[in-house]
Design an enzyme around this catalytic site. Sequence first.
Site, PDB file in Angstrom:
ATOM      1  CG  HIS A 137     -14.693 -16.116 -13.643  1.00  0.00           C
ATOM      2  ND1 HIS A 137     -13.197 -15.732 -13.441  1.00  0.00           N
ATOM      3  CD2 HIS A 137     -15.400 -14.798 -14.370  1.00  0.00           C
ATOM      4  CE1 HIS A 137     -13.317 -14.792 -14.079  1.00  0.00           C
ATOM      5  NE2 HIS A 137     -14.072 -14.150 -14.684  1.00  0.00           N
ATOM      6  CG  ASP A 214     -15.402 -16.048  -7.066  1.00  0.00           C
ATOM      7  OD1 ASP A 214     -16.144 -14.420  -6.805  1.00  0.00           O
ATOM      8  OD2 ASP A 214     -14.947 -16.063  -8.361  1.00  0.00           O
ATOM      9  CD  GLN A 217     -21.005 -11.626 -10.917  1.00  0.00           C
ATOM     10  OE1 GLN A 217     -21.793 -10.536 -11.300  1.00  0.00           O
ATOM     11  NE2 GLN A 217     -19.975 -11.807 -12.047  1.00  0.00           N
ATOM     12  CE  LYS A 240     -16.415  -9.326 -12.223  1.00  0.00           C
ATOM     13  NZ  LYS A 240     -16.600  -9.514 -13.239  1.00  0.00           N
ATOM     14  CB  CYS A 378     -13.930 -16.303 -17.125  1.00  0.00           C
ATOM     15  SG  CYS A 378     -13.303 -14.244 -18.330  1.00  0.00           S
TER      16      CYS A 378
HETATM   17  N1  PLP Z   1     -15.426 -14.418  -9.850  1.00  0.00           N
HETATM   18  C1  PLP Z   1     -16.660 -14.566 -10.224  1.00  0.00           C
HETATM   19  C2  PLP Z   1     -17.515 -15.270 -10.133  1.00  0.00           C
HETATM   20  C3  PLP Z   1     -16.613 -13.590 -11.796  1.00  0.00           C
HETATM   21  O1  PLP Z   1     -17.500 -13.336 -12.094  1.00  0.00           O
HETATM   22  C4  PLP Z   1     -15.222 -12.818 -11.235  1.00  0.00           C
HETATM   23  C5  PLP Z   1     -15.190 -11.229 -12.988  1.00  0.00           C
HETATM   24  O2  PLP Z   1     -16.044 -11.467 -13.938  1.00  0.00           O
HETATM   25  C6  PLP Z   1     -14.070 -12.590 -11.055  1.00  0.00           C
HETATM   26  C7  PLP Z   1     -13.883 -13.938 -10.424  1.00  0.00           C
HETATM   27  C8  PLP Z   1     -12.994 -12.419 -11.313  1.00  0.00           C
HETATM   28  O3  PLP Z   1     -13.505 -11.275 -10.682  1.00  0.00           O
HETATM   29  P1  PLP Z   1     -11.956  -9.934 -11.580  1.00  0.00           P
HETATM   30  O4  PLP Z   1     -12.000  -9.695 -12.619  1.00  0.00           O
HETATM   31  O5  PLP Z   1     -12.922  -8.780 -11.425  1.00  0.00           O
HETATM   32  O6  PLP Z   1     -10.601 -10.479 -10.550  1.00  0.00           O
END
Ligand code: PLP
Length: 420
Positions: A137, A214, A217, A240, A378
Amino acid sequence: MINTETETAVTVSKKYFDVNKIREDFPILRKKVHNKNLVYLDNAATTQKPEFVINKINEYYTTMNSNIHRGVHALSQTATEAYERARIQIKQFINALGKNQIIFTRGTTEAINLVASSYGRANIKEGDEIIISHMEHHSNIVPWQLLCKEKNAKLRIIPINDNGELIFKEFEKLVNEKTKFISVVYVSNSLGTINPVKRIINYAHQFNIPVLLDGAQAVNHLKVDVQDLDCDFLAFSGHKIYGPTGIGALYGKVELLDAMPPYMGGGDMISKVTFEETTYNELPHKFEAGTPDIAGAIGLGAAIEYVSNIGIENIIEHETSLLEYSTKQVSEIPGLKIIGDAKEKAGVLSFVLENIHPHDIGTLLDFEGVAIRTGHHCTQPLMQRFNIPATSRASFAMYNTKEEIDVLVNGLKKTIKVFG
Ligand code: PLP
């Protein structure tokens, strides 16, 4: 000193999985969209919130709103207790050793930025290398890119195969004496791939390279145990996992967090301030400058309590059956191609339809009450890897049903008819 460690969690429901009963806990699922029942399949973007979480946030504002850690009055004590209890709930949920390893952040993005800015600035030097993967992401790309630019360091990318799996052999080849940090996504938001993070961590630790996961998910789809994984950092977002937006957490190993300089300066993160010098508060407060999202933290604690009481194993089983069912159903649609076919996969179904742009698919499905996500999610480098501008993505949560997948599939068939 408030001791909330001994408090036990309130029981919301028995560890018995009844999707219809669970759906009753989520008020928004009763909503109509374009006069159709809402079919919410955009859970990788954000999940819906159970009444239990909404009520806890409401309870905070109606019965205990005040600032934490500093007040001696009753409201402040109660709010502090509730906030610190949420920290303990997270600690237990991911099986951290201590609650001082849990730092509240605005979410995954801020947690990764915290590590890149604090650990990264202190430890990464010119010529060093940081490894990420091709399926990250943007939140796990840009902070490292910024750091590499500042330090004249290099970002190295683990390639993926056509199924959307990391190529482990290529990862091994990337690791060398210049590698100083590895940051990888546990579960891909665009593909659903569950990465072999334990293997990556084991390999990295042979060379004393710290690994950040990270977990945005992951915590909602898998049983995440930071001690078992032995990860050095884990980042995730509350929204999430059925909690509020604007709150999340960073887990870190104590020896790393202790050695890291503060990320932001301000109230609560200090021990003593003079104009000449400031000493910092102990963990985790060193990294929590300013008034935090108290209601958000309490809401996240409630979400974790809710998930724990449903049982993460039950959720995994349910979501796996939804993924299998939906994969089979959409595979029968002519011209549809699934993007991301990893052996290990969580509840994400990304696809493209021949000659129909994902945005058109998303718009037509919306008229059927179906909410999916369309776009690059993203993960632009990942889209480039598959040579596509975007995908349509259905992503599942504990409250989704096979009947909802049927609505999605019928909507897709209608879309194909409309576009001839
Ligand atoms: N990493 C992953 C795999 C994600 O799916 C997301 C959000 O869609 C993020 C990071 C970023 O999360 P946040 O926008 O809640 O900080």
